[in-house]
Design an enzyme around this catalytic site. Structure first.
Site, PDB file in Angstrom:
ATOM      1  N   LEU A  95       0.830  -1.201   0.000  1.00 34.18           N
ATOM      2  CA  LEU A  95       0.000   0.000   0.000  1.00 34.18           C
ATOM      3  C   LEU A  95       0.866   1.253   0.000  1.00 34.18           C
ATOM      4  O   LEU A  95       0.494   2.279  -0.583  1.00 34.18           O
ATOM      5  CB  LEU A  95      -0.936   0.012   1.209  1.00 34.18           C
ATOM      6  CG  LEU A  95      -1.881   1.216   1.285  1.00 34.18           C
ATOM      7  CD1 LEU A  95      -2.814   1.245   0.085  1.00 34.18           C
ATOM      8  CD2 LEU A  95      -2.677   1.202   2.583  1.00 34.18           C
ATOM      9  N   TYR A  96       2.033   1.197   0.636  1.00 37.98           N
ATOM     10  CA  TYR A  96       2.951   2.337   0.602  1.00 37.98           C
ATOM     11  C   TYR A  96       3.284   2.695  -0.837  1.00 37.98           C
ATOM     12  O   TYR A  96       3.164   3.852  -1.254  1.00 37.98           O
ATOM     13  CB  TYR A  96       4.222   1.992   1.379  1.00 37.98           C
ATOM     14  CG  TYR A  96       5.343   2.997   1.211  1.00 37.98           C
ATOM     15  CD1 TYR A  96       5.161   4.331   1.582  1.00 37.98           C
ATOM     16  CD2 TYR A  96       6.576   2.617   0.682  1.00 37.98           C
ATOM     17  CE1 TYR A  96       6.190   5.257   1.427  1.00 37.98           C
ATOM     18  CE2 TYR A  96       7.605   3.528   0.532  1.00 37.98           C
ATOM     19  CZ  TYR A  96       7.406   4.849   0.905  1.00 37.98           C
ATOM     20  OH  TYR A  96       8.417   5.767   0.746  1.00 37.98           O
ATOM     21  N   ALA A  97       3.707   1.710  -1.624  1.00 36.01           N
ATOM     22  CA  ALA A  97       4.047   1.960  -3.021  1.00 36.01           C
ATOM     23  C   ALA A  97       2.832   2.448  -3.795  1.00 36.01           C
ATOM     24  O   ALA A  97       2.920   3.394  -4.596  1.00 36.01           O
ATOM     25  CB  ALA A  97       4.603   0.692  -3.653  1.00 36.01           C
TER      26      ALA A  97
END
Length: 336
Positions: A151-153
């Site tokens: 989810l960060y990416a």
């Protein structure tokens, strides 16, 4: 110049603000002081910056509706460098809401503020994690990035896409840059070098993923902020008014927008990084070998062709120089 830096108490924001202040610019630093890692370290960074009369510290979360718009109306920055974000690949598995709040809603609030108060150049921090499942190396900015693994990416890719749309609709000169494994003094405690140093000094074992064979394009922080500063002077031109610097250029055909890697282009194996750290500390590390965690990739490697074309240089500090500098800072800061 008048410059707004979001995330100014963060690792990179601190170093960039210090560089800008040394050049004589007026810097407004905004930070939310989240408790993702040691708030005391963040406040110590801001205290260092506050010694300079050109620095104004503002505490607040970027996702707060209207905060950035009011701040920009008051300070009228010419340049905005957006570094504030919820960082960390693995933490996104534990607290995804933090990424939606800071990286999506926070970036939206920033774009709305810049829409209301245009600037000479908007610069945005993205990540090499955006390349996700790409297997062709080195990672080139012209590669498609459509397979984020965390989810960060995904949140950083979404920020890039939102920024492009605002750049197109409102003619905002925008540069997004993808960082590659930044390290150095005043670093982030959640990153491997920082964690390993603390554990080795305490006589505790370190967790080594993929048997130490994983490779990262380590980028020393002063090289990185020097690149950001130089890129600030190279805003992308409006469509039809400029010429790409070469086949590597990501200059948009529909917006004054560009995407740039910031890395050295020289991947280093994790076990080589550990060996350099052991040499700097004068101690051996006890290793616990583990497989790569979900969302991690085996190798990162930045193409530096575009960065070289735009600013005439790329990050060059080797780990043999950078790691001892970090260890010297760590020992001095923590008194160990």
């Amino acid at each position: 110049m008048r410059i707004l830096v979001t995330g100014s108490a963060g690792f990179i924001g601190f170093h960039l603000s210090r560089l800008l202040l040394a050049e004589g610019h007026a810097v407004t630093g905004l930070d939310g002081f989240s408790d993702y890692y040691d708030i005391g370290l963040k406040r110590a960074r801001h205290a260092e910056l506050a010694r300079h009369p050109g620095f104004e510290a503002i505490e607040g979360r970027i996702e707060t509706p209207g905060l950035l718009r009011a701040l920009m109306a008051r300070t009228a920055p010419e340049i905005v460098v957006h570094l504030a974000a919820q960082a960390g690949v693995r933490y996104s598995l534990e607290n995804p809401q933090a990424y939606a709040d800071a990286n999506l809603m926070g970036s939206f609030q920033l774009l709305e503020a810049v829409r209301a108060h245009p600037v000479r150049h908007l610069l945005l921090a993205s990540t090499s994690s955006a390349y996700g499942g790409n297997t062709e190396l080195p990672f080139r900015e012209t590669d498609q990035a459509v397979s984020p693994l965390t989810l960060y990416a995904a949140s950083k890719l979404a920020m890039e896409a939102m920024a492009h749309s605002y750049s197109h609709l409102f003619a905002i000169p925008t540069t997004a840059f993808r960082f590659f494994t930044v390290y150095g003094p005043w670093g982030r405690p959640d990153m491997a070098l920082f964690l390993f140093t603390g554990k080795i000094l305490a006589g505790e074992p370190i967790e080594v993923f993929s048997g130490g064979s994983a490779e990262r394009d380590f980028t020393y922080v002063t090289d990185l902020v020097d690149a950001i500063r130089r890129l600030a002077d190279v805003p992308p031109p409006l469509p039809g008014t400029g010429t790409p610097v070469g086949a590597c250029d990501t200059l948009s055909s529909s917006a004054p927008y560009r995407l740039v890697n910031i890395g050295g282009g020289r991947p280093v194996r994790l076990d080589a990084m550990i060996a350099a750290l052991e040499a700097a500390l004068g101690r051996r590390a006890e290793r616990i070998l583990k497989p790569l965690p979900p969302g991690d990739v085996a190798r990162t490697h930045a193409s530096t062709e575009l960065l070289q074309a735009l600013i005439g240089r790329v990050p060059e500090t080797p780990i043999g120089t950078g790691i001892p500098a970090f260890v010297d800072w760590y020992r001095g800061y923590y008194g160990v």
